[in-house]
Design an enzyme around this catalytic site. Structure first.
Site, PDB file in Angstrom:
ATOM      1  N   HIS A  72     -23.832  -6.406 -34.304  1.00  0.00           N
ATOM      2  CA  HIS A  72     -24.441  -5.560 -33.258  1.00  0.00           C
ATOM      3  C   HIS A  72     -25.891  -5.930 -33.017  1.00  0.00           C
ATOM      4  CE1 HIS A  72     -24.440  -1.701 -30.900  1.00  0.00           C
ATOM      5  NE2 HIS A  72     -25.725  -2.007 -30.922  1.00  0.00           N
TER       6      HIS A  72
ATOM      7  N   HIS B  62     -29.044  -6.871 -29.650  1.00  0.00           N
ATOM      8  CA  HIS B  62     -29.428  -6.873 -28.223  1.00  0.00           C
ATOM      9  C   HIS B  62     -30.357  -8.055 -27.979  1.00  0.00           C
ATOM     10  CE1 HIS B  62     -27.825  -2.818 -27.226  1.00  0.00           C
ATOM     11  NE2 HIS B  62     -27.962  -2.669 -28.529  1.00  0.00           N
TER      12      HIS B  62
ATOM     13  N   GLN C  82     -25.831   0.148 -20.100  1.00  0.00           N
ATOM     14  CA  GLN C  82     -26.865   0.923 -20.821  1.00  0.00           C
ATOM     15  C   GLN C  82     -27.148   2.296 -20.192  1.00  0.00           C
ATOM     16  OE1 GLN C  82     -29.839  -0.406 -23.295  1.00  0.00           O
ATOM     17  NE2 GLN C  82     -29.710   1.808 -23.466  1.00  0.00           N
TER      18      GLN C  82
ATOM     19  N   HIS D 104     -21.245   1.515 -27.803  1.00  0.00           N
ATOM     20  CA  HIS D 104     -22.230   2.412 -28.387  1.00  0.00           C
ATOM     21  C   HIS D 104     -21.586   3.788 -28.309  1.00  0.00           C
ATOM     22  CE1 HIS D 104     -24.912  -0.945 -27.748  1.00  0.00           C
ATOM     23  NE2 HIS D 104     -25.912  -0.298 -28.304  1.00  0.00           N
TER      24      HIS D 104
ATOM     25  N   GLU E  98     -24.200   7.916 -30.470  1.00  0.00           N
ATOM     26  CA  GLU E  98     -25.521   7.640 -31.067  1.00  0.00           C
ATOM     27  C   GLU E  98     -26.381   8.875 -30.809  1.00  0.00           C
ATOM     28  OE1 GLU E  98     -27.651   4.218 -29.662  1.00  0.00           O
ATOM     29  OE2 GLU E  98     -29.100   4.285 -31.298  1.00  0.00           O
TER      30      GLU E  98
ATOM     31  N   ASP F 255     -29.082  -4.660 -34.726  1.00  0.00           N
ATOM     32  CA  ASP F 255     -29.317  -3.912 -33.483  1.00  0.00           C
ATOM     33  C   ASP F 255     -30.553  -4.408 -32.737  1.00  0.00           C
ATOM     34  OD1 ASP F 255     -28.850  -2.097 -31.462  1.00  0.00           O
ATOM     35  OD2 ASP F 255     -29.273  -0.303 -32.634  1.00  0.00           O
TER      36      ASP F 255
ATOM     37  N   TRP G  59     -37.240  -0.590 -28.981  1.00  0.00           N
ATOM     38  CA  TRP G  59     -36.758   0.434 -29.911  1.00  0.00           C
ATOM     39  C   TRP G  59     -37.207   0.217 -31.353  1.00  0.00           C
ATOM     40  CZ3 TRP G  59     -33.917  -1.731 -25.971  1.00  0.00           C
ATOM     41  CH2 TRP G  59     -33.581  -0.856 -24.934  1.00  0.00           C
TER      42      TRP G  59
HETATM   43 FE   FE2 Z   1     -27.320  -1.087 -29.800  1.00  0.00          FE
END
Ligand code: FE2
Length: 428
Positions: free
Chosen positions: A60, A62, A155, A213, A216, A312, A318
């Site tokens: 996982h 991005h 997203q 996802h 979350e 991630d 993030w």
């Molecule tokens: Fe993610």
């Protein structure tokens, strides 16, 4: 033979002299894995009892956002919501060249860390599909040294973001491998469930895997995982569906979870926890006690569900930290889930190696004759020592050729009557 690594310890053996093997590689495949191979090779490495593993795998990530730290500004609060707002500010400024350059740089870091397979989500909510084009180009360029799997990720919500489903279908038509989703971000629980139905039916029709996802959230009533399991079961997609994050499960009612875990098992749905991100982004609205937010990893493993740990984020809106080190991910996952028993620590190691390899359905992954000649020599004797030391990747091998080396980390001491050099391994 092209390459032989001699006297290697393997992850699923107890390290010891008689367990050591030689690994011979030719034409991109492992040919022999046994003690004291008689063959000779153009190049040989003496592992001297250190651990050789098939490569690390990140289930996982991005890649479209990675290494954008500071663009256009940093996430001052470090929260999920500011991260999403920041990504919204950054998106219109993205250029394909810069996306490609950042993703390639991350892949350099990954290779140096022995991370040779990554499943990356790519945001499909921008109708220009700039990031999709960029990451498909990156996938082509890194193919000789890294397996990149792309997930079409809406997203801003499949139903909530205008045109998202059409964009997602176009992305799949362009060559994106996996169908993503974000049901907890749709406007209502019902819309979330509908997005799962639409996406799973689309994936089943195209013969693709699904990785959403999912939940979350700290909301114990965010139960989209149940719908994801039911759709996987209904459409016969066992073994091809993963739920990423699943943090609401941390806060769920225990009785409900006692029904959910067997459903996940029955549906063949895998779980991907992201310990570094879950421990920092979840529980933010709590005072004390503060929830950890990571999903129920040991309980899932005990229920026979496949679980991987993902990275991630690295240096993006993030998360400001990270360096493609899956041992750092395993280290955090082990602590957050209190997986400190001997078998549990080994399971944390598997969660960044063999378990994500199974989720990605990687061809020829492992240390055995016939497997791909991809492996990593670690400066540690077993998986537990590797996690403890976040062990140096002494050599990274891809298709039988050494593609990265890092010298072992040693400290020199100038102390009267003490050793001149230490490497933090317990003398045995
Ligand atoms: Fe993610």
């Amino acid at each position: 033979m092209d390459l032989i690594i001699r006297r290697a310890a393997l992850a699923h053996h107890v390290a010891g002299r008689d367990a050591l093997v030689d690994i011979a590689m030719k034409d991109g495949r492992m040919i022999g894995v046994e003690p004291n191979l008689a063959a000779k090779a153009a190049q040989e490495i003496d592992a001297a009892g250190l651990l050789v593993i098939p490569a690390f795998v990140d289930a996982h990530f991005h890649l479209d956002a990675t290494l954008s730290y500071g663009l256009p500004r940093v996430n001052a609060s470090g929260t999920l919501l500011e991260g999403i707002a920041l990504w919204g500010e950054l998106k219109p400024q993205l250029t394909q060249e810069a996306l490609i350059e950042r993703a390639l740089q991350y892949c350099d870091w990954a290779v140096a860390r022995g991370l040779l397979a990554i499943r990356s989500h790519v945001d499909v909510c921008d109708p220009r599909l700039l990031a999709v084009e960029a990451l498909l180009e990156v996938k082509r360029r890194v193919a000789p040294y890294l397996d990149l799997q792309l997930v079409a990720f809406p997203q801003d919500g499949l139903l909530r973001s205008p045109g998202a489903f059409d964009n997602l279908k176009r992305a799949v038509g362009m060559g994106v491998d996996v169908v993503g989703g974000i049901p907890h971000f749709e406007r209502t629980m019902a819309d979330g469930a509908e997005s799962i139905r639409l996406l799973c039916e689309f994936a089943a029709e195209k013969g693709l895997a699904v990785d959403m996802h999912c939940d979350e959230s700290d909301d114990p009533l965010s139960r989209h995982i149940e719908t994801l399991c039911a759709q996987a079961h209904r459409l016969g997609m066992q073994g091809r569906v993963a739920g990423s994050h699943l943090t609401s499960m941390h806060s769920m009612d225990n009785y409900y979870v006692s029904k959910l875990l067997p459903l996940m098992r029955e549906s063949g749905v895998a779980a991907i926890a992201n310990p570094l991100i879950n421990i920092t982004l979840q529980g933010r609205a709590d005072t004390y006690p503060k929830r950890r937010g990571m999903t129920r990893v040991p309980e899932m493993l005990a229920a026979g569900i496949n679980v991987a740990f993902g990275h991630d984020c690295v240096m993006d809106p993030w998360y400001s930290l990270g360096s493609a080190d899956m041992l750092e991910v395993a280290h955090m996952g082990l602590h957050v889930a209190q997986m400190t028993g001997v078998d549990a620590m080994r399971a944390a190691f598997d969660a960044v190696t063999v378990r994500p390899a199974q989720i990605l359905n990687l061809d020829g992954y492992g240390i055995a004759p016939g497997c791909r000649a991809d492996c990593v020599l670690l400066d540690a004797r077993d998986p537990i020592e590797a996690i403890r030391l976040r062990a140096t990747r002494l050599a990274v091998v891809r298709r039988g050729a050494i593609v990265a080396r890092t010298p072992s980390a040693r400290a020199t001491l100038s102390l009267e009557g003490r050793p001149g050099e230490i490497d933090f391994k317990l003398s045995r």
